[in-house]
Design an enzyme around this catalytic site. Structure first.
Site, short mmCIF file in Angstrom:
data_model
loop_
_atom_site.label_atom_id
_atom_site.label_comp_id
_atom_site.label_asym_id
_atom_site.label_seq_id
_atom_site.Cartn_x
_atom_site.Cartn_y
_atom_site.Cartn_z
N ASP A 54 1.68 1.52 -2.02
CA ASP A 54 2.98 2.02 -1.55
C ASP A 54 4.09 1.74 -2.56
O ASP A 54 4.05 0.77 -3.30
CB ASP A 54 3.31 1.34 -0.20
CG ASP A 54 4.42 2.08 0.54
OD1 ASP A 54 4.63 3.28 0.28
OD2 ASP A 54 5.07 1.45 1.39
N ASN A 77 1.04 11.45 6.45
CA ASN A 77 1.75 11.92 5.25
C ASN A 77 2.00 13.43 5.24
O ASN A 77 2.78 13.92 4.42
CB ASN A 77 1.03 11.49 3.97
CG ASN A 77 1.17 10.00 3.67
OD1 ASN A 77 0.26 9.37 3.11
ND2 ASN A 77 2.31 9.40 4.02
C1 IPE Z 1 1.02 4.42 3.71
O1 IPE Z 1 2.24 4.54 3.07
C2 IPE Z 1 0.11 5.53 3.29
C3 IPE Z 1 -0.40 5.46 1.93
C4 IPE Z 1 -0.17 4.52 1.06
C5 IPE Z 1 -1.26 6.56 1.54
P1 IPE Z 1 3.47 5.31 3.73
O2 IPE Z 1 4.59 5.20 2.78
O3 IPE Z 1 3.05 6.66 4.13
O4 IPE Z 1 3.71 4.46 5.06
P2 IPE Z 1 5.04 4.21 5.90
O5 IPE Z 1 5.69 5.54 6.11
O6 IPE Z 1 5.89 3.30 5.10
O7 IPE Z 1 4.54 3.57 7.16
C1 IPE Z 2 2.77 5.70 -1.66
O1 IPE Z 2 4.07 5.77 -2.16
C2 IPE Z 2 1.99 6.96 -1.92
C3 IPE Z 2 1.70 7.75 -0.72
C4 IPE Z 2 2.00 7.44 0.51
C5 IPE Z 2 1.00 9.00 -0.93
P1 IPE Z 2 5.22 6.45 -1.33
O2 IPE Z 2 5.25 7.90 -1.67
O3 IPE Z 2 5.09 6.16 0.12
O4 IPE Z 2 6.50 5.74 -1.94
P2 IPE Z 2 7.75 5.16 -1.12
O5 IPE Z 2 7.21 4.28 -0.05
O6 IPE Z 2 8.48 6.35 -0.57
O7 IPE Z 2 8.54 4.42 -2.14
MG MG Z 3 5.76 4.65 1.30
#
Ligand code: IPE
Ligand code: IPE
Ligand code: MG
Length: 263
Positions: free
Chosen positions: A41, A89
């Site tokens: 993340d 997502n």
């Molecule tokens: C969790 O991260 C999913 C992945 C890393 C693929 P998200 O960024 O989607 O999760 P939330 O929205 O913070 O719960």
């Molecule tokens: C994790 O990084 C990757 C996926 C969930 C695909 P994020 O895209 O959630 O990055 P933040 O949390 O918005 O910084």
């Molecule tokens: Mg995220």
């Protein structure tokens, strides 16, 4: 596996080379978590901090994914589950979703030779409906090509949701009850475990989430029910094998009791 066998110069991709042996931590024998899950993340925030598009953060994560895999191999981790795209997502903008689908497909395609050389067995955990067919096709090719590898199983959790996985297991069990394959009215924990996406993979021992968020966002609720959790502050693109090793070191010093009492 001998690390010297891999000729990175022959691979037309950014290398995630193995470490100088003196750098690899000497974890006590048998103490390394067998199955590690990583919630990767913080890519969007990493990009935002630099005034870049969110997609640049996902691109910056690619070498980190492979550095983490290399570090997991070096540490002796046997299963590595990588949360790549969740069932939630799809709520993101159509352009980000499109990017993440195409990018996942391309990474699997471009990196399969490297993973094969490293002895990685590629696996997938997730739901078929909605997932791009081209992603499933690349996963199928990679899984077939690497099916006999046994250094590490890397599970790409794509269109993965823990509740969906449990619901899918329940549906499969219901079908088998209806057809008479399963008799008796009782659903056991063992039955559910046997109907998960990859029933041969053992429970998760350690879940690491990067970016400072302290939640698991629907990642492996069944498999990680007794997992140790490590929430690390670094954004995923700033991570790599050192962060993994630090987490493993922390894990080794934890006292896992599983509800029992240690004398
Ligand atoms: C969790 O991260 C999913 C992945 C890393 C693929 P998200 O960024 O989607 O999760 P939330 O929205 O913070 O719960
Ligand atoms: C994790 O990084 C990757 C996926 C969930 C695909 P994020 O895209 O959630 O990055 P933040 O949390 O918005 O910084
Ligand atoms: Mg995220």
């Amino acid at each position: 596996m001998s690390f010297e066998q891999v000729d990175y110069t022959s691979l037309d991709i950014p290398a995630a080379p193995f470490s100088d042996r003196s750098r690899i931590p000497e974890f006590p024998k048998g103490a390394v978590p067998q199955h590690v899950g990583v919630i990767m993340d913080g890519n969007g925030r990493w990009a935002k901090q630099r005034g870049l598009e969110r997609t640049k953060g996902h691109q910056a994560a690619e070498p980190v994914v492979f550095d983490t895999i290399a570090g997991a191999i070096e540490a002796g981790v046997r299963y590595l589950s990588l949360y790549t795209f969740s069932t939630e997502n799809w709520k993101r903008s159509p352009s980000e979703v499109r990017f993440l689908m195409g990018f996942s497909r391309d990474i699997i395609h471009r990196r399969v030779a490297q993973m094969d050389e490293w002895g990685v067995r590629v696996r997938w955990s997730g739901r078929r409906p909605k997932l791009w067919k081209s992603v499933i096709d690349e996963l199928d090719v990679a899984m077939e090509r690497t099916r006999n590898n046994s250094v590490i199983d890397v599970v790409f959790c794509i269109n993965y949701g823990g509740r969906a996985e449990i619901a899918d297991a329940a549906s499969a069990i219901a079908k088998e009850v209806a057809s008479g394959k399963i008799k008796g009215g009782r659903v056991t924990e063992k039955m559910i475990a046997e109907h998960l996406y990859n029933p041969d993979i053992p429970d998760c021992d350690l879940v690491i989430r990067t970016s400072g968020e302290q939640r698991t966002s629907n990642f492996l609720p069944w498999e990680a029910a007794y997992s140790e959790l490590d929430f690390v502050d670094e954004l995923f693109p700033d991570c790599g094998r050192d962060v993994l090793w630090r987490s493993i070191d922390d894990y080794i010093h934890r006292d896992r009791r599983f509800g029992g009492v240690k004398s």
